[in-house]
Design a protein around this motif. Structure first.
Motif, PDB file in Angstrom:
ATOM      1  N   GLU A  11      27.991  42.873  41.509  1.00  0.00           N
ATOM      2  CA  GLU A  11      26.686  42.572  40.915  1.00  0.00           C
ATOM      3  C   GLU A  11      26.825  41.602  39.745  1.00  0.00           C
ATOM      4  OE1 GLU A  11      23.720  43.427  41.866  1.00  0.00           O
ATOM      5  OE2 GLU A  11      24.121  44.990  43.342  1.00  0.00           O
ATOM      6  N   GLU A  12      27.832  41.835  38.905  1.00  0.00           N
ATOM      7  CA  GLU A  12      28.035  40.966  37.741  1.00  0.00           C
ATOM      8  C   GLU A  12      28.420  39.553  38.172  1.00  0.00           C
ATOM      9  OE1 GLU A  12      30.931  43.103  35.468  1.00  0.00           O
ATOM     10  OE2 GLU A  12      29.452  44.480  34.630  1.00  0.00           O
ATOM     11  N   ALA A  13      29.255  39.448  39.207  1.00  0.00           N
ATOM     12  CA  ALA A  13      29.655  38.130  39.705  1.00  0.00           C
ATOM     13  C   ALA A  13      28.453  37.397  40.298  1.00  0.00           C
ATOM     14  CB  ALA A  13      30.760  38.275  40.745  1.00  0.00           C
ATOM     15  N   ILE A  14      27.593  38.129  40.993  1.00  0.00           N
ATOM     16  CA  ILE A  14      26.386  37.520  41.562  1.00  0.00           C
ATOM     17  C   ILE A  14      25.472  37.042  40.434  1.00  0.00           C
ATOM     18  CG2 ILE A  14      24.246  38.018  42.828  1.00  0.00           C
ATOM     19  CD1 ILE A  14      25.936  39.887  44.623  1.00  0.00           C
ATOM     20  N   ALA A  15      25.322  37.878  39.411  1.00  0.00           N
ATOM     21  CA  ALA A  15      24.453  37.527  38.279  1.00  0.00           C
ATOM     22  C   ALA A  15      24.968  36.295  37.541  1.00  0.00           C
ATOM     23  CB  ALA A  15      24.343  38.704  37.320  1.00  0.00           C
ATOM     24  N   SER A  16      26.284  36.149  37.464  1.00  0.00           N
ATOM     25  CA  SER A  16      26.854  34.991  36.768  1.00  0.00           C
ATOM     26  C   SER A  16      26.725  33.714  37.602  1.00  0.00           C
ATOM     27  CB  SER A  16      28.323  35.231  36.427  1.00  0.00           C
ATOM     28  OG  SER A  16      29.115  35.194  37.596  1.00  0.00           O
ATOM     29  N   GLY A  17      26.498  33.876  38.908  1.00  0.00           N
ATOM     30  CA  GLY A  17      26.323  32.719  39.779  1.00  0.00           C
ATOM     31  C   GLY A  17      27.625  32.125  40.282  1.00  0.00           C
ATOM     32  N   ASP A  18      28.726  32.823  40.046  1.00  0.00           N
ATOM     33  CA  ASP A  18      30.044  32.342  40.486  1.00  0.00           C
ATOM     34  C   ASP A  18      30.321  32.881  41.895  1.00  0.00           C
ATOM     35  OD1 ASP A  18      32.608  31.507  40.803  1.00  0.00           O
ATOM     36  OD2 ASP A  18      33.445  32.645  39.118  1.00  0.00           O
ATOM     37  N   GLN A  19      30.164  32.011  42.897  1.00  0.00           N
ATOM     38  CA  GLN A  19      30.295  32.482  44.277  1.00  0.00           C
ATOM     39  C   GLN A  19      31.717  32.917  44.605  1.00  0.00           C
ATOM     40  OE1 GLN A  19      29.673  29.819  47.566  1.00  0.00           O
ATOM     41  NE2 GLN A  19      28.988  31.461  48.878  1.00  0.00           N
ATOM     42  N   GLU A  20      32.703  32.213  44.087  1.00  0.00           N
ATOM     43  CA  GLU A  20      34.100  32.559  44.395  1.00  0.00           C
ATOM     44  C   GLU A  20      34.442  33.937  43.843  1.00  0.00           C
ATOM     45  OE1 GLU A  20      37.133  32.248  46.592  1.00  0.00           O
ATOM     46  OE2 GLU A  20      35.678  30.619  46.526  1.00  0.00           O
ATOM     47  N   ALA A  21      34.016  34.214  42.605  1.00  0.00           N
ATOM     48  CA  ALA A  21      34.257  35.528  41.996  1.00  0.00           C
ATOM     49  C   ALA A  21      33.491  36.604  42.761  1.00  0.00           C
ATOM     50  CB  ALA A  21      33.835  35.518  40.530  1.00  0.00           C
ATOM     51  N   ALA A  22      32.271  36.274  43.170  1.00  0.00           N
ATOM     52  CA  ALA A  22      31.460  37.233  43.914  1.00  0.00           C
ATOM     53  C   ALA A  22      32.102  37.551  45.258  1.00  0.00           C
ATOM     54  CB  ALA A  22      30.051  36.688  44.118  1.00  0.00           C
TER      55      ALA A  22
END
Length: 90
Positions: free
Chosen positions: A36-47
């Motif tokens: 969820e946090e990775a999605i919120a940050s907008g970083d697709q690779e991390a997500a």
């Protein structure tokens, strides 16, 4: 309060099992929160990497009986769609 020896043992077993399930549920939530946090940050690779780690953790919880299979499948499906949507948006 339990009176018979078998009822007392059952109470001990339930308490032990509850503690284990609580830990497993917490672990799953942690993995989901990272996605969820990775999605919120907008970083697709991390997500994507967080999602790849969370998916088997959720299915492990299913096999242990902590989460229902359909619930896990629904969560995975929705998260997968949201992770893919990051790439489409940017």
């Amino acid at each position: 309060m339990a009176n018979t020896p078998s009822a007392k043992k059952a109470t001990r077993k339930i308490a032990r099992r509850t503690e284990i399930n609580k830990n497993r549920r917490s672990r799953v939530r942690t993995f989901l929160r990272k996605v969820e946090e990775a999605i919120a940050s907008g970083d697709q690779e991390a997500a994507r990497t967080a999602f790849k780690a969370a998916e088997p953790e959720l299915m492990r919880a299913v096999s242990r009986g902590v989460v229902h299979k359909n619930t896990a499948s629904r969560k995975i499906s929705r998260l997968s769609g949201r992770v893919k949507a990051i790439g489409a948006a940017s």
